[in-house]
Write a protein that holds these residues in place. Structure first.
Motif, PDB file in Angstrom:
ATOM      1  N   GLY A 339       0.807  -1.215   0.000  1.00 32.07           N
ATOM      2  CA  GLY A 339       0.000   0.000   0.000  1.00 32.07           C
ATOM      3  C   GLY A 339       0.837   1.260   0.000  1.00 32.07           C
ATOM      4  N   VAL A 340       1.893   1.267   0.796  1.00 29.90           N
ATOM      5  CA  VAL A 340       2.773   2.437   0.850  1.00 29.90           C
ATOM      6  C   VAL A 340       3.407   2.698  -0.515  1.00 29.90           C
ATOM      7  CG1 VAL A 340       4.965   3.283   1.785  1.00 29.90           C
ATOM      8  CG2 VAL A 340       3.246   2.304   3.318  1.00 29.90           C
ATOM      9  N   ARG A 341       3.864   1.638  -1.174  1.00 29.45           N
ATOM     10  CA  ARG A 341       4.515   1.792  -2.475  1.00 29.45           C
ATOM     11  C   ARG A 341       3.539   2.295  -3.540  1.00 29.45           C
ATOM     12  NH1 ARG A 341       5.920  -2.380  -5.005  1.00 29.45           N
ATOM     13  NH2 ARG A 341       7.614  -1.483  -6.211  1.00 29.45           N
ATOM     14  N   VAL A 342       2.333   1.714  -3.569  1.00 34.06           N
ATOM     15  CA  VAL A 342       1.336   2.165  -4.542  1.00 34.06           C
ATOM     16  C   VAL A 342       0.973   3.624  -4.284  1.00 34.06           C
ATOM     17  CG1 VAL A 342      -1.043   1.850  -5.347  1.00 34.06           C
ATOM     18  CG2 VAL A 342       0.419  -0.140  -4.978  1.00 34.06           C
ATOM     19  N   GLY A 343       0.769   3.994  -3.019  1.00 33.04           N
ATOM     20  CA  GLY A 343       0.442   5.378  -2.692  1.00 33.04           C
ATOM     21  C   GLY A 343       1.554   6.334  -3.022  1.00 33.04           C
ATOM     22  N   ARG A 344       2.782   5.955  -2.706  1.00 32.79           N
ATOM     23  CA  ARG A 344       3.931   6.832  -2.978  1.00 32.79           C
ATOM     24  C   ARG A 344       4.114   7.069  -4.472  1.00 32.79           C
ATOM     25  NH1 ARG A 344       8.677   4.874  -4.242  1.00 32.79           N
ATOM     26  NH2 ARG A 344       8.425   2.862  -3.183  1.00 32.79           N
ATOM     27  N   LYS A 345       4.016   5.984  -5.267  1.00 32.97           N
ATOM     28  CA  LYS A 345       4.195   6.120  -6.716  1.00 32.97           C
ATOM     29  C   LYS A 345       3.092   6.973  -7.330  1.00 32.97           C
ATOM     30  CE  LYS A 345       6.620   1.736  -7.509  1.00 32.97           C
ATOM     31  NZ  LYS A 345       6.564   0.423  -8.208  1.00 32.97           N
ATOM     32  N   THR A 346       1.860   6.760  -6.879  1.00 33.75           N
ATOM     33  CA  THR A 346       0.747   7.528  -7.420  1.00 33.75           C
ATOM     34  C   THR A 346       0.865   8.994  -7.040  1.00 33.75           C
ATOM     35  OG1 THR A 346      -0.659   5.561  -7.230  1.00 33.75           O
ATOM     36  CG2 THR A 346      -1.771   7.670  -7.544  1.00 33.75           C
ATOM     37  N   TYR A 347       1.287   9.276  -5.817  1.00 26.62           N
ATOM     38  CA  TYR A 347       1.391  10.661  -5.350  1.00 26.62           C
ATOM     39  C   TYR A 347       2.397  11.449  -6.185  1.00 26.62           C
ATOM     40  CZ  TYR A 347       1.367  14.618  -2.153  1.00 26.62           C
ATOM     41  OH  TYR A 347       1.223  15.878  -1.619  1.00 26.62           O
ATOM     42  N   VAL A 348       3.573  10.891  -6.424  1.00 26.51           N
ATOM     43  CA  VAL A 348       4.597  11.643  -7.131  1.00 26.51           C
ATOM     44  C   VAL A 348       4.228  11.839  -8.598  1.00 26.51           C
ATOM     45  CG1 VAL A 348       6.083   9.718  -7.869  1.00 26.51           C
ATOM     46  CG2 VAL A 348       7.110  11.935  -7.318  1.00 26.51           C
ATOM     47  N   VAL A 349       3.469  10.902  -9.190  1.00 23.76           N
ATOM     48  CA  VAL A 349       3.016  11.075 -10.571  1.00 23.76           C
ATOM     49  C   VAL A 349       1.953  12.169 -10.640  1.00 23.76           C
ATOM     50  CG1 VAL A 349       1.810   9.973 -12.490  1.00 23.76           C
ATOM     51  CG2 VAL A 349       3.597   8.735 -11.286  1.00 23.76           C
ATOM     52  N   ASP A 350       1.071  12.233  -9.636  1.00 23.80           N
ATOM     53  CA  ASP A 350      -0.039  13.180  -9.653  1.00 23.80           C
ATOM     54  C   ASP A 350       0.364  14.596  -9.254  1.00 23.80           C
ATOM     55  OD1 ASP A 350      -1.787  11.254 -10.482  1.00 23.80           O
ATOM     56  OD2 ASP A 350      -2.667  10.875  -8.514  1.00 23.80           O
ATOM     57  N   MET A 351       1.490  14.776  -8.575  1.00 19.56           N
ATOM     58  CA  MET A 351       1.814  16.092  -8.041  1.00 19.56           C
ATOM     59  C   MET A 351       2.499  17.000  -9.052  1.00 19.56           C
ATOM     60  SD  MET A 351       5.048  15.301  -5.457  1.00 19.56           S
ATOM     61  CE  MET A 351       4.967  16.923  -4.706  1.00 19.56           C
ATOM     62  N   ALA A 352       2.808  16.506 -10.252  1.00 23.56           N
ATOM     63  CA  ALA A 352       3.491  17.348 -11.235  1.00 23.56           C
ATOM     64  C   ALA A 352       3.141  16.889 -12.640  1.00 23.56           C
ATOM     65  CB  ALA A 352       4.998  17.304 -11.019  1.00 23.56           C
ATOM     66  N   GLU A 353       3.545  17.680 -13.630  1.00 23.23           N
ATOM     67  CA  GLU A 353       3.330  17.359 -15.031  1.00 23.23           C
ATOM     68  C   GLU A 353       4.651  17.491 -15.794  1.00 23.23           C
ATOM     69  OE1 GLU A 353       0.539  16.267 -16.176  1.00 23.23           O
ATOM     70  OE2 GLU A 353      -0.712  16.656 -14.410  1.00 23.23           O
ATOM     71  N   GLY A 354       4.719  16.810 -16.940  1.00 21.94           N
ATOM     72  CA  GLY A 354       5.840  16.981 -17.856  1.00 21.94           C
ATOM     73  C   GLY A 354       7.187  16.633 -17.247  1.00 21.94           C
ATOM     74  N   ASP A 355       8.220  17.413 -17.639  1.00 14.60           N
ATOM     75  CA  ASP A 355       9.576  17.147 -17.164  1.00 14.60           C
ATOM     76  C   ASP A 355       9.724  17.365 -15.666  1.00 14.60           C
ATOM     77  OD1 ASP A 355      10.494  16.385 -19.620  1.00 14.60           O
ATOM     78  OD2 ASP A 355      11.392  18.323 -20.130  1.00 14.60           O
ATOM     79  N   LEU A 356       8.844  18.203 -15.078  1.00 10.93           N
ATOM     80  CA  LEU A 356       8.923  18.407 -13.632  1.00 10.93           C
ATOM     81  C   LEU A 356       8.630  17.100 -12.899  1.00 10.93           C
ATOM     82  CD1 LEU A 356       9.315  20.301 -11.251  1.00 10.93           C
ATOM     83  CD2 LEU A 356       6.872  20.877 -11.372  1.00 10.93           C
TER      84      LEU A 356
END
Length: 414
Positions: A339-356
């Motif tokens: 659960g921690v890994r799925v949440g962490r990966k999803t959070y970092v993908v959702d918090m930014a766009e593009g090269d950021l």
């Protein structure tokens, strides 16, 4: 046509991620490789290098490799290259398992693991960016969850096969297991190569220069409060990652043999992935930050319960209840870590766009490579005194992570 392309991309991402995760099961740094070292007569001192090299080796280089990655117009090719590097490294391990022996075999395996970690690094940098470009927000957590579930099914099958072969596996048998892992990474590269990813026409701008990148890295950690907060919270989530090996060690010290078999480890992690993948994927799409906090808090509670129960007078790990405690706690910690890994990966993908987004992934992973070494050194030093002290230290980190994670901004809601 757009919907059709999205559907195909989602299927390909799930398949490639499941193949990669399944390959990971065949070269586990806390299960398969220590077992292989023992079978080949490798000095025990080298076993302590496995997890740090695999984890930190795949994280530390990411910030320095990002200038190269952002020059690539389609990031899927970075993943393909990383998967093929991993395949070559695991194939080398398989050959060493079949023919090697003693210290020389151990040195070759450590070197191959370092190369493997480099390939894993390339895949980690690129995979989240490809997912962000091809799958809309609100569906990414389910992609991670479905891939984890598929990998769990493979892990259970693999673990049952290992138990059927018998617990006393030698180098030749494990060589075949590693060869299977190499084949899985080749298949993952093949699937990823046919993902329909948009071409980034702005790739290769000034952000890709080394000097600019180093300045931007420092500026992110210094000035981007939300990102710095995320990196800090991520460091507290290590309770679910680092405590399972200590629980296993405590079970051995207490006389339990329920987790001694390699197949048992693989089955436990597979069942956890199977149950947690779909559940946590949907949860991550609703609130990935809450999922991280709950995972850290749950892992801390499990660890504290294990320490308290094993300290009770008359507790024996070789009795049925003792064995059930260690097996159950190991399973719960692995489930919560999913659960921690799925949440962490999803959070970092959702918090930014593009090269950021690519930058966030690389900088956070590089920072975590250093933090992992520091936390690992502290917990190892405490474990040298007594295993419960190391577990309580990690549990304390998790408790801090609960409160710190609750203060993260919500980014996963559409």
């Amino acid at each position: 046509m757009i919907v059709s392309t999205r559907s195909r991309n989602k299927l390909k991402l799930v398949a490639a991620s499941a193949l990669q995760s399944s390959g990971d099961q065949t070269v586990g740094a806390s299960t398969v490789l220590p077992w292989l070292f023992h079978a080949l007569g490798v000095p025990a001192a080298l076993i302590g290098l496995l997890v740090p090299i695999r984890e930190s080796g795949s994280m530390l280089p990411q910030a320095f490799l990002t200038p190269l990655v952002v020059r690539v117009r389609q990031r899927k090719w970075v993943f393909v290259a990383g998967a093929l590097v991993q395949a070559a490294a695991v194939a080398t391990m398989a050959l060493t398992a079949a023919l090697g022996r003693g210290l020389a075999a151990g040195v070759v395996l450590i070197a191959a693991l370092a190369v493997f970690a480099f390939g894993r690094c390339l895949c980690s940098i690129s995979s989240k960016d490809v997912q962000g470009r091809t799958v809309p927000k609100g569906e990414r957590g389910r992609i991670n969850g479905m891939a984890t579930t598929a990998a769990g099914l493979v892990a259970i099958t693999l673990g049952l096969a290992i138990r059927w072969l018998g617990g006393d596996l030698g180098g030749p048998q494990l060589a075949w297991l590693l060869a299977l892992g190499a084949a899985l990474w080749v298949l993952a590269a093949s699937v990823y190569a046919v993902i329909d990813e948009p071409v980034d026409e702005e790739a290769g701008d000034a952000a890709a220069s080394g000097a600019y990148w180093l300045r931007r890295t420092g500026a992110l950690l210094r000035d981007d409060r939300d990102f710095r907060h995320f990196v800090g919270v991520r460091s507290f989530l290590l309770v679910s990652a680092l405590s399972p090996p200590f629980v296993v060690t405590l079970s051995v010290q207490s006389g339990s043999s329920g987790l001694a078999g390699l197949g048992g480890f693989v089955i436990a992690s597979g069942v956890a992935a199977l149950l947690g993948g779909r559940l946590f994927g949907r949860w991550a799409d609703r609130s990935s930050r809450r999922l991280m906090s709950v995972g850290a808090g749950g892992a801390s509670a499990v660890v504290v319960a294990v320490v308290i129960i094993t300290a009770l007078p008359g507790f024996r790990g070789d009795e049925p209840l003792g064995t059930a405690l260690f097996i159950g706690s190991y399973f719960l910690l692995t489930l919560l870590h999913t659960g921690v890994r799925v949440g962490r990966k999803t959070y970092v993908v959702d918090m930014a766009e593009g090269d950021l987004r690519t930058t966030y992934v690389a900088v956070s992973n590089s920072a975590m490579g250093i933090i992992l070494l520091v936390v690992g050194a502290i917990s190892s030093a405490l474990a040298a005194v007594a295993i419960p002290w190391a577990l309580l230290f990690l549990a304390a980190l998790g408790v801090v992570g609960v409160f710190a994670g609750a203060r993260l901004p919500e980014v996963s809601r559409v």
